[in-house]
Design an enzyme around this catalytic site. Structure first.
Site, PDB file in Angstrom:
ATOM      1  N   SER A 146      53.062  47.357  24.433  1.00 34.36           N
ATOM      2  CA  SER A 146      54.268  48.173  24.607  1.00 34.36           C
ATOM      3  C   SER A 146      54.033  49.632  24.235  1.00 34.36           C
ATOM      4  CB  SER A 146      55.406  47.617  23.750  1.00 34.36           C
ATOM      5  OG  SER A 146      55.695  46.297  24.131  1.00 34.36           O
ATOM      6  N   GLU A 371      55.338  45.326  32.760  1.00 34.82           N
ATOM      7  CA  GLU A 371      55.948  46.579  33.220  1.00 34.82           C
ATOM      8  C   GLU A 371      57.150  46.966  32.357  1.00 34.82           C
ATOM      9  OE1 GLU A 371      56.030  46.997  37.404  1.00 34.82           O
ATOM     10  OE2 GLU A 371      54.208  45.821  37.627  1.00 34.82           O
TER      11      GLU A 371
HETATM   12  C1  FAD Z   1      50.928  37.961  33.954  1.00 35.94           C
HETATM   13  C2  FAD Z   1      50.810  39.348  33.433  1.00 35.94           C
HETATM   14  C3  FAD Z   1      50.289  40.363  34.227  1.00 35.94           C
HETATM   15  C4  FAD Z   1      50.132  41.658  33.725  1.00 35.94           C
HETATM   16  N1  FAD Z   1      49.575  42.637  34.523  1.00 35.94           N
HETATM   17  C5  FAD Z   1      49.276  43.856  33.973  1.00 35.94           C
HETATM   18  C6  FAD Z   1      48.564  44.833  34.736  1.00 35.94           C
HETATM   19  O1  FAD Z   1      48.259  44.629  35.910  1.00 35.94           O
HETATM   20  N2  FAD Z   1      48.209  46.000  34.117  1.00 35.94           N
HETATM   21  C7  FAD Z   1      48.536  46.267  32.809  1.00 35.94           C
HETATM   22  O2  FAD Z   1      48.183  47.328  32.328  1.00 35.94           O
HETATM   23  N3  FAD Z   1      49.229  45.357  32.060  1.00 35.94           N
HETATM   24  C8  FAD Z   1      49.599  44.161  32.613  1.00 35.94           C
HETATM   25  N4  FAD Z   1      50.287  43.216  31.868  1.00 35.94           N
HETATM   26  C9  FAD Z   1      50.562  43.498  30.463  1.00 35.94           C
HETATM   27  C10 FAD Z   1      52.014  43.777  30.139  1.00 35.94           C
HETATM   28  O3  FAD Z   1      52.406  45.003  30.677  1.00 35.94           O
HETATM   29  C11 FAD Z   1      52.148  43.712  28.609  1.00 35.94           C
HETATM   30  O4  FAD Z   1      52.018  42.354  28.254  1.00 35.94           O
HETATM   31  C12 FAD Z   1      53.465  44.289  28.106  1.00 35.94           C
HETATM   32  O5  FAD Z   1      53.489  45.677  28.224  1.00 35.94           O
HETATM   33  C13 FAD Z   1      53.756  43.892  26.646  1.00 35.94           C
HETATM   34  O6  FAD Z   1      52.655  44.140  25.846  1.00 35.94           O
HETATM   35  P1  FAD Z   1      52.128  42.995  24.827  1.00 35.94           P
HETATM   36  O7  FAD Z   1      51.981  41.736  25.616  1.00 35.94           O
HETATM   37  O8  FAD Z   1      50.946  43.540  24.152  1.00 35.94           O
HETATM   38  O9  FAD Z   1      53.304  42.751  23.834  1.00 35.94           O
HETATM   39  P2  FAD Z   1      53.696  43.673  22.483  1.00 35.94           P
HETATM   40  O10 FAD Z   1      53.724  45.088  22.894  1.00 35.94           O
HETATM   41  O11 FAD Z   1      52.748  43.239  21.429  1.00 35.94           O
HETATM   42  O12 FAD Z   1      55.124  43.147  22.245  1.00 35.94           O
HETATM   43  C14 FAD Z   1      55.419  41.892  21.587  1.00 35.94           C
HETATM   44  C15 FAD Z   1      56.914  41.833  21.353  1.00 35.94           C
HETATM   45  O13 FAD Z   1      57.325  42.916  20.499  1.00 35.94           O
HETATM   46  C16 FAD Z   1      58.355  43.668  21.118  1.00 35.94           C
HETATM   47  N5  FAD Z   1      58.248  45.076  20.743  1.00 35.94           N
HETATM   48  C17 FAD Z   1      57.186  45.899  20.812  1.00 35.94           C
HETATM   49  N6  FAD Z   1      57.504  47.120  20.403  1.00 35.94           N
HETATM   50  C18 FAD Z   1      58.812  47.086  20.058  1.00 35.94           C
HETATM   51  C19 FAD Z   1      59.749  48.042  19.568  1.00 35.94           C
HETATM   52  N7  FAD Z   1      59.422  49.330  19.335  1.00 35.94           N
HETATM   53  N8  FAD Z   1      61.012  47.632  19.322  1.00 35.94           N
HETATM   54  C20 FAD Z   1      61.405  46.357  19.578  1.00 35.94           C
HETATM   55  N9  FAD Z   1      60.575  45.415  20.042  1.00 35.94           N
HETATM   56  C21 FAD Z   1      59.292  45.773  20.281  1.00 35.94           C
HETATM   57  C22 FAD Z   1      58.117  43.480  22.611  1.00 35.94           C
HETATM   58  O14 FAD Z   1      59.269  43.784  23.373  1.00 35.94           O
HETATM   59  C23 FAD Z   1      57.733  42.009  22.643  1.00 35.94           C
HETATM   60  O15 FAD Z   1      58.890  41.226  22.589  1.00 35.94           O
HETATM   61  C24 FAD Z   1      50.518  41.932  32.391  1.00 35.94           C
HETATM   62  C25 FAD Z   1      51.094  40.914  31.598  1.00 35.94           C
HETATM   63  C26 FAD Z   1      51.247  39.645  32.111  1.00 35.94           C
HETATM   64  C27 FAD Z   1      51.855  38.574  31.246  1.00 35.94           C
END
Ligand code: FAD
Length: 392
Positions: A146, A371
């Site tokens: 994120s 996204e």
């Molecule tokens: C099937 C799939 C395809 C994908 N394809 C791509 C791609 O093509 N390219 C790419 O770059 N990425 C891709 N992603 C990655 C996706 O964009 C990330 O998983 C997403 O941005 C969330 O990051 P994270 O999984 O590290 O979760 P984290 O950022 O670790 O978040 C974990 C939880 O904490 C919450 N959180 C984080 N920060 C805060 C805050 N400040 N306040 C409140 N809550 C918060 C989040 O909302 C979430 O609920 C893909 C993901 C999946 C599952």
């Protein structure tokens, strides 16, 4: 006053598709037809096997659907609503298919089209529009999702070259892409780089055991002293604005796409309710089932209206990132609720791949997260409402 007597037509109760232009309707019918013939007979098997055939890309290219909202370089130059309708009809089949189209058009082609040099555009865009070359978008990292501003992937200048080190995670199409658009930290802020598959030191590995978006390739990318010429850098953008503008394009597709997944779930549940019998009568005759269907329909129609409204705003050049955040957050949540409610109506049949509902429900979990998670979009809206940033 005209009355709708065909229950199957209730899915477009508000006649929202009447608002489409002839061209947009033609796009809708073309994509629907392609999905019916090429995707629907196979997609449950692809989902179960965890694959999406690479051969689909040139077929989508031939239909003019890759980078369709871009102009020149072999792109179709269609409007945002036509692109949205395409996403809707793709995702009515499967979110994995829509992801392929969104990643290619909005996350890989768009940055090259918007920020690339003329040579980069000439080299990649026509082949990508044709589906001969596939692209991916590398922003997320194992420790930075994120909050991409803290990314650890680094590009260091060495003479006239760049040397790239780091890793990206969860990258759609990562291991099948011919070109990766990779965002890396440099001395002068975040920059985008075009990294060809064959670059020495660039490797990828598929992520297995996903229970969502299975008909889509998701990979890790690794960069180990990848040497790139200066011409590999996207010259037109610097800072997080670059990847965020691409994500805004792709999120717009999601606003539309998820209404397709929700529509399929609604249609399947409504048909099931009309035919399945328990206690000597159709389950659609029970008031509890009708209550579920009525709310699902109302929610679906609202989501479709929102998508169309944002599409027309985008066509007029007036759409803002907050509006896209609202659309993504609201429509994905609505689609998940509809998919889960549909699953209950199907009873035990709701948990098998014989019906599309659990596949859509599971897919939408990824769409909720990628996204921009639901929470991140809520923060964007919270900031718009209060003027206070709550990210940190
Ligand atoms: C099937 C799939 C395809 C994908 N394809 C791509 C791609 O093509 N390219 C790419 O770059 N990425 C891709 N992603 C990655 C996706 O964009 C990330 O998983 C997403 O941005 C969330 O990051 P994270 O999984 O590290 O979760 P984290 O950022 O670790 O978040 C974990 C939880 O904490 C919450 N959180 C984080 N920060 C805060 C805050 N400040 N306040 C409140 N809550 C918060 C989040 O909302 C979430 O609920 C893909 C993901 C999946 C599952």
């Amino acid at each position: 006053m005209p009355r709708s007597t065909d229950p199957a037509a209730a899915v477009d109760l508000l006649r929202i598709d009447d608002e489409l232009t002839d061209e947009e309707r033609l796009v809708r019918d073309t994509v629907r037809d392609f999905a019916a013939k090429r995707i629907l007979p196979n997609v449950a098997d692809w989902f179960e096997a965890g694959i999406l055939p690479r051969e689909l890309a040139p077929e989508l290219g031939q239909l003019g659907l890759l980078g369709m909202h871009l102009t020149g370089y072999g792109c179709a130059g269609m409007g945002p609503v036509a692109y949205g309708v395409t996403c809707r009809e793709m995702e009515a089949a499967d979110s994995g298919l829509r992801s392929l189209v969104s990643v290619q058009g909005s996350l890989a082609m768009f940055p090259i089209w918007k920020y690339g040099s003329e040579e980069q555009k000439q080299e990649w865009l026509p082949r990508m529009a044709a589906g001969e070359a596939l692209g991916c978008f590398g922003l997320t990292e194992p420790d930075h999702g994120s909050d991409p501003s803290g990314m650890s992937t680094v590009a260091r200048k060495d003479g006239s070259d760049w040397v790239l080190n780091g890793a990206k995670m969860w990258i759609t199409n990562g291991s099948v892409a011919d070109i990766a658009v990779v965002w890396a930290s440099t001395e002068h802020g975040i920059r985008g780089f075009l990294v060809p598959r064959a670059a020495k030191g660039f490797s990828s590995r598929n992520i297995h055991k996903k229970l969502s978006l299975r008909a889509s390739v998701t990979s890790e990318l690794h960069f180990d002293d990848v040497r790139l010429p200066d011409s590999a850098m996207l010259p037109g953008v610097q800072g997080l604005r670059g990847p965020l503008s691409c994500l805004s394009e792709a999120r717009f597709g999601i606003v539309w796409g998820v209404t397709g997944a929700a529509r399929t779930c609604f249609e399947v549940a409504a048909e099931y309710a009309r035919t399945r019998e328990q206690f000597g009568r159709k389950i659609g005759g029970f008031q509890l089932t009708q209550g579920k269907l009525a709310w699902m329909l109302a929610d679906l129609q609202r989501a479709q209206l929102l998508a169309l409204h944002l599409g027309r705003l985008k066509a007029a050049g007036k759409i803002t990132p907050e509006q896209v955040s609202l659309g993504k957050m609201s429509n994905v949540r609505t689609a998940i609720d509809i998919a889960r409610q549909a699953r209950t109506i199907l009873g035990a049949n709701g948990v098998t791949l014989e019906y599309p509902v659990i596949r859509h429900a599971n897919n939408l979990e990824s769409v909720l997260t990628y996204e921009g998670t639901e929470e991140v979009h809520a923060l964007a809206l919270g900031q718009a409402v209060t003027g206070i940033s709550a990210y940190r």
